[in-house]
Design a protein around this motif. Sequence first.
Motif, PDB file in Angstrom:
ATOM      1  N   LEU A 130       0.826  -1.197   0.000  1.00 24.61           N
ATOM      2  CA  LEU A 130       0.000   0.000   0.000  1.00 24.61           C
ATOM      3  C   LEU A 130       0.865   1.253   0.000  1.00 24.61           C
ATOM      4  CD1 LEU A 130      -2.873   1.078   0.248  1.00 24.61           C
ATOM      5  CD2 LEU A 130      -2.544   1.124   2.709  1.00 24.61           C
ATOM      6  N   LEU A 143       2.041   1.779  -3.394  1.00 22.09           N
ATOM      7  CA  LEU A 143       0.962   2.296  -4.238  1.00 22.09           C
ATOM      8  C   LEU A 143       0.772   3.784  -4.009  1.00 22.09           C
ATOM      9  CD1 LEU A 143      -1.870  -0.379  -4.009  1.00 22.09           C
ATOM     10  CD2 LEU A 143      -0.508   0.212  -5.989  1.00 22.09           C
ATOM     11  N   ASN A 144       0.982   4.188  -2.777  1.00 23.19           N
ATOM     12  CA  ASN A 144       0.767   5.580  -2.415  1.00 23.19           C
ATOM     13  C   ASN A 144       1.988   6.448  -2.655  1.00 23.19           C
ATOM     14  OD1 ASN A 144      -1.839   6.287  -1.504  1.00 23.19           O
ATOM     15  ND2 ASN A 144      -1.563   5.019   0.299  1.00 23.19           N
ATOM     16  N   GLN A 164       2.092  10.019  -3.460  1.00 19.84           N
ATOM     17  CA  GLN A 164       1.764  10.968  -2.402  1.00 19.84           C
ATOM     18  C   GLN A 164       2.984  11.357  -1.612  1.00 19.84           C
ATOM     19  OE1 GLN A 164      -1.164  12.189  -2.553  1.00 19.84           O
ATOM     20  NE2 GLN A 164      -1.363  10.750  -4.219  1.00 19.84           N
TER      21      GLN A 164
END
Lengths: 369, 280, 289
Positions: free
Chosen positions: B32, B35-36, B39
């Motif tokens: 995760l 994936l982020n 950001q």
Amino acid sequence: MSGAAVEVEQLRKTYVVPERDAGIKAAMTSLVRRRTRSVAAVQEISFAVQSGEVVGFLGPNGAGKTTTLKMLSGLLHPTSGRAEVFGFTPWRRDRDYLGRMALIMGQRSQLQWDIPVVDSYRLNKAVFQISDADFAARLDELTDLLELSDLLRKPARNLSLGERMKCEFAGSLLHRPQVLFLDEPTIGLDVAMQRRIRSFVAEYNRRTGAVVMLTSHYMADVEALCKRVIVIHHGTLLFDGPLAELVRTVAPDKTITVQLSEGNTASRADLAALLGGSVAEAPVEETDTGWRVKVPAADTPAVAARLLTGLPVADVTIEDEPIEAVIEKVFAVTAQELVQASAQIPSAQISSAQISSAQIPSGQTQGQP
Amino acid sequence: MSSETADPRRSQTVDRGPLAHGWVIVRTYVRLGVLNVAQYRGEFYVALANVITLATQFVGIAVIFANTSDLGGWTSAGLVALIGVYTILSGLIAMVIQPSLQQLMEGIRLGTFDFTLTKPADSQLLASVAVVSPAQALNIVFGAGIVGYACIRMGTMIGPLQWLYFCLTLVFGAAIVYSFLTLLGTCAFWWVKVDNILVVFSAVFGQAGRWPLAVFPGWMRVVLSLVIPVGLAVTIPAQALAGGLSGWLVLASGSVAALFFVASRAFWRYALRHYTGASA
Amino acid sequence: MTAPSRTSLDGLEPAPDFSRFSWRALRQYYRGEFAASIAVNVAYRGSVGIWVVTSVIQPIVMIVVWRTVAGPTGTVGGYTASRFVTYFAIMMLVNHLTFIWLMWEFEWRVREGTFSPLLLRPIHPIHKDISDNVAYKVIGLIGILPAMVILILAFHGDLSGMDPLQLIAAVPALVGGAVLRFMIEWVLALSAFWMTKTTALNNFYMSVQTFLSGGFAPLSVFPPLIAAIANWSPFPWTQAFVANVAMGRTTGVHILSGYGVQAIWIAAAFGLLRLVWSRAVRRYSAVGA
């Protein structure tokens, strides 16, 4: 075993809240001595819910309904009392229990903000240990039911509140919970979306037989979904039974509006003569085109008949009191009276005049107007 | 107690043991984090900016060793190794521990922490790996590089036993730092915003953690080993490379790590029992 | 004739003229704003306390390190172990009185749009920050002053060579240093208008700033190359200069020339500030609140 899915016995939750006045002096004092106050959020609540039931919790803010829900979902430890859901004690937070329940809170999302929704679902898949086959099958089913196909690839950030709520629901049901705790699930949603969510919850309950316990401000939620309501106020259980029963017990008023035909008027005196002496007590309002009278439900047919025969009526409307008003009345009464009233045989009628003064003398029957 | 036997509506879950499940969860959240990663673009620059901080640190060490031949028994190369260990640990903190604690505080404040509690997995694990910022792994890489460089500069051969001790005590150090921060973060259950306490830790770790325990006077050594054990976490692994460790010290380090870990777990459990949740 | 309507414009007092700069108006503003800032800092005394505690940590660590380097009898760059203690204790006070945190806050301000109301006030937003900052420093002194005394006592700081005249001379230096540092760091904070995450830049600045202003070690300890680099930057003039005057290491005409250099840097910083600020406002309006 008794077989009730949810059993709650004498559940109690008391908070200790610090108290302090404003100002610097009080701030200094609070460093040395802390004053606290006990708040009883939930006081000895008991009820049981069977498998497949949908129960609505009604109550004003701070009534204790969310606290009750949180205790049953295992988030809070009660101060005393017992509760069992499928035989588990919720606040022990057994993995097995957590794997078969779901908590959905309105306006709070557990979706990851910046990645596609379906990736958030994969998180749940890992945590709930859902097999690949099950995951695929259930995702398909939920996508169909909630019309999610366009939404799955979008990050939650880009969805509207309604879309997010739908995705929230789907994500929370991937592990096929047997009990759903819904805390204000439709708050902030537009009417169409509220209906969507309601029908989905009803469908889920129908398909899986899951127990659904929901709190809501919106009577429409409760009316549409819950055959049974539990009214909680000041932490006490005021009423537990069918919604229709509740409405009837509080015996709301109906409003009769008569529109007089062109060029005709009637004076208050005329009405008084027509309805008998009780007009002075009954709320009567003159409208542009006629009169509006508020009468207890039981009196309605008689009063309507008199008006129709005694006045030159062009049109008549008879309206229920909005359920919100009914519920407000419920909260205005003292606990004891309402419990007594609901325990009695349904013939107990209560006069509207007396309700408005916030007291329900029990057992009073309505005589002839 | 209702049994779980054959409910035809329920499919089988993939039932792993708790340890394997835990590993799956960690893996999932790391994924995760990747994936982020878009950001966390800013985090790359933060990690890079750290190079400047390291540079000033090295200049400082050079200045110190222009004026003395040893600092509390530590040579220049030993000090560099210590900086390396410090960088590895601070990278770990920045990558996982700190952002996850940040998320925990937010979750408690907003009430979304309830979602963590309703998942059938260890809540402390879930809360601890909630946010992974892979960019900070750069710091771990830097740190490893610095350690390597220091070893070369030291010239003397470091035996396999000391390497083993190094790895062990590094893990212990990570556990100490994790447990301590989690203890602090758990206070969020009562005070909601514990940013300030975390700032104090950052200051202590960031200042005192860059120097070997030896330079500190006795009472401060005790504080930095047992109360805010940043000194212990950083100095001992570095010492394995710089001077060598005795088995007893490794054991001591392990005991402190175990102690803090158990304490953090107990405190977490205690906090959950008294959790009142965000306002309804 | 009806009674004069309360909405008639003639009945209202003329609005103050905001276009003309007035010292009186500024003083009035500060009185109000400062009172509010003090109240806020008292309300957040927990945070203030924590920040004070954090301010003490770095000096303690530096004292411990340099004490060890100097050894019980040696000197480094003209400092004995005890002199190092005094130096860092004074630097702690100077740092507290010159420090600003705005570069961390601006990022949040821009993101949350809380800048907009500040821009709409008929007074430059910097004044609010000045007021907040000074209020914090004043309240924080309650903790820092005793901490400084305790440090000197606990680590046996050497106070010889300090005399009252030097201390008095250090005050203008302190004010100059505070103004200079405030301006530089306010300009740094403005970077938030261009960068969404300023953490990297802030960290970079902080490392360089601490090093070159004498926070890591007195500049006399450094080899000539580094000392030269430092002296070409404004940083030593924000902190190290003040400590040197207070400790009696900079005396006589050097103090005066030091004031002069500070003044030059302040003028330069002021010019930079106005330039960057006008660009920043333009950018903020372009991007939208």
